[in-house]
Design an enzyme around this catalytic site. Structure first.
Site, mmCIF file in Angstrom:
data_model
loop_
_atom_site.group_PDB
_atom_site.id
_atom_site.type_symbol
_atom_site.label_atom_id
_atom_site.label_comp_id
_atom_site.label_asym_id
_atom_site.label_seq_id
_atom_site.Cartn_x
_atom_site.Cartn_y
_atom_site.Cartn_z
ATOM 1 N N CYS A 108 32.576 33.983 40.388
ATOM 2 C CA CYS A 108 33.180 34.528 41.598
ATOM 3 C C CYS A 108 32.559 35.882 41.958
ATOM 4 C CB CYS A 108 34.665 34.712 41.366
ATOM 5 S SG CYS A 108 34.986 36.009 40.173
ATOM 6 N N ASP A 140 33.708 29.960 34.616
ATOM 7 C CA ASP A 140 32.501 30.600 35.131
ATOM 8 C C ASP A 140 31.595 31.042 33.978
ATOM 9 O OD1 ASP A 140 33.435 30.174 37.608
ATOM 10 O OD2 ASP A 140 34.053 32.224 38.011
ATOM 11 N N CYS A 196 38.002 38.335 35.182
ATOM 12 C CA CYS A 196 36.591 38.244 35.553
ATOM 13 C C CYS A 196 35.782 39.357 34.906
ATOM 14 C CB CYS A 196 36.432 38.317 37.057
ATOM 15 S SG CYS A 196 37.517 37.200 37.935
ATOM 16 N N CYS A 249 38.439 30.340 33.890
ATOM 17 C CA CYS A 249 37.996 29.654 35.108
ATOM 18 C C CYS A 249 36.750 28.809 34.905
ATOM 19 C CB CYS A 249 37.717 30.678 36.185
ATOM 20 S SG CYS A 249 36.452 31.828 35.642
HETATM 21 FE FE1 FES Z 1 35.781 33.123 37.172
HETATM 22 FE FE2 FES Z 1 36.107 35.376 38.345
HETATM 23 S S1 FES Z 1 37.070 33.531 38.850
HETATM 24 S S2 FES Z 1 34.907 35.008 36.617
#
Ligand code: FES
Length: 127
Positions: free
Chosen positions: A60, A37, A104, A35
């Site tokens: 998230c 992140d 995640c 994602c």
């Molecule tokens: Fe990226 Fe959870 S959606 S770490």
């Protein structure tokens, strides 16, 4: 809709150890390829133990809960013990994560381990 466990919600609403350690002994940064992140862990080490730990997570809710849990699990542990914290343990401690959110939980322990490696490398360079 999927459900988060109470523990996840609680850590998400009031995450522990958020922030940055300016003079950290080790820093570990990691990105989630799924994602995009990002998570950064900062550690302070004393007598081979994690004396203080803080994190910054751009991600998230699950990722924030995971970082918070990892930081709590790591505090006070020896480096070897902290290296044994795994992403699986963390998800378990959180009472599980929805299947599509399992990726995640992959960041937390990895970022911590990276910070420990960073610390060890620095120690070596000092010698
Ligand atoms: Fe990226 Fe959870 S959606 S770490």
């Amino acid at each position: 809709m999927f459900m988060y466990s109470k523990k996840v919600m609680e850590h998400f609403m009031s995450p522990r150890n958020v922030g940055e350690i300016k003079d950290a002994d080790g820093i570990g940064e990691i990105g989630n390829p799924v994602c995009g992140d990002m998570m950064t862990f900062y550690i302070k080490v004393k007598d081979n133990k994690i004396n203080d730990v803080k994190f910054k997570t751009f991600g998230c809710g699950a990722a924030i809960a995971v970082s918070s849990m990892v930081s709590e699990m790591a505090k006070g542990k020896t480096l070897d013990e902290a290296l044994k914290i795994s992403n699986k343990n963390v998800a378990k401690e959180l009472g599980g994560l929805p299947k599509n959110k399992l990726h995640c939980s992959n960041l937390g322990a990895d970022a911590l381990h990276k910070a420990i490696e960073n610390y060890k490398k620095k120690q070596k360079n000092k010698k």
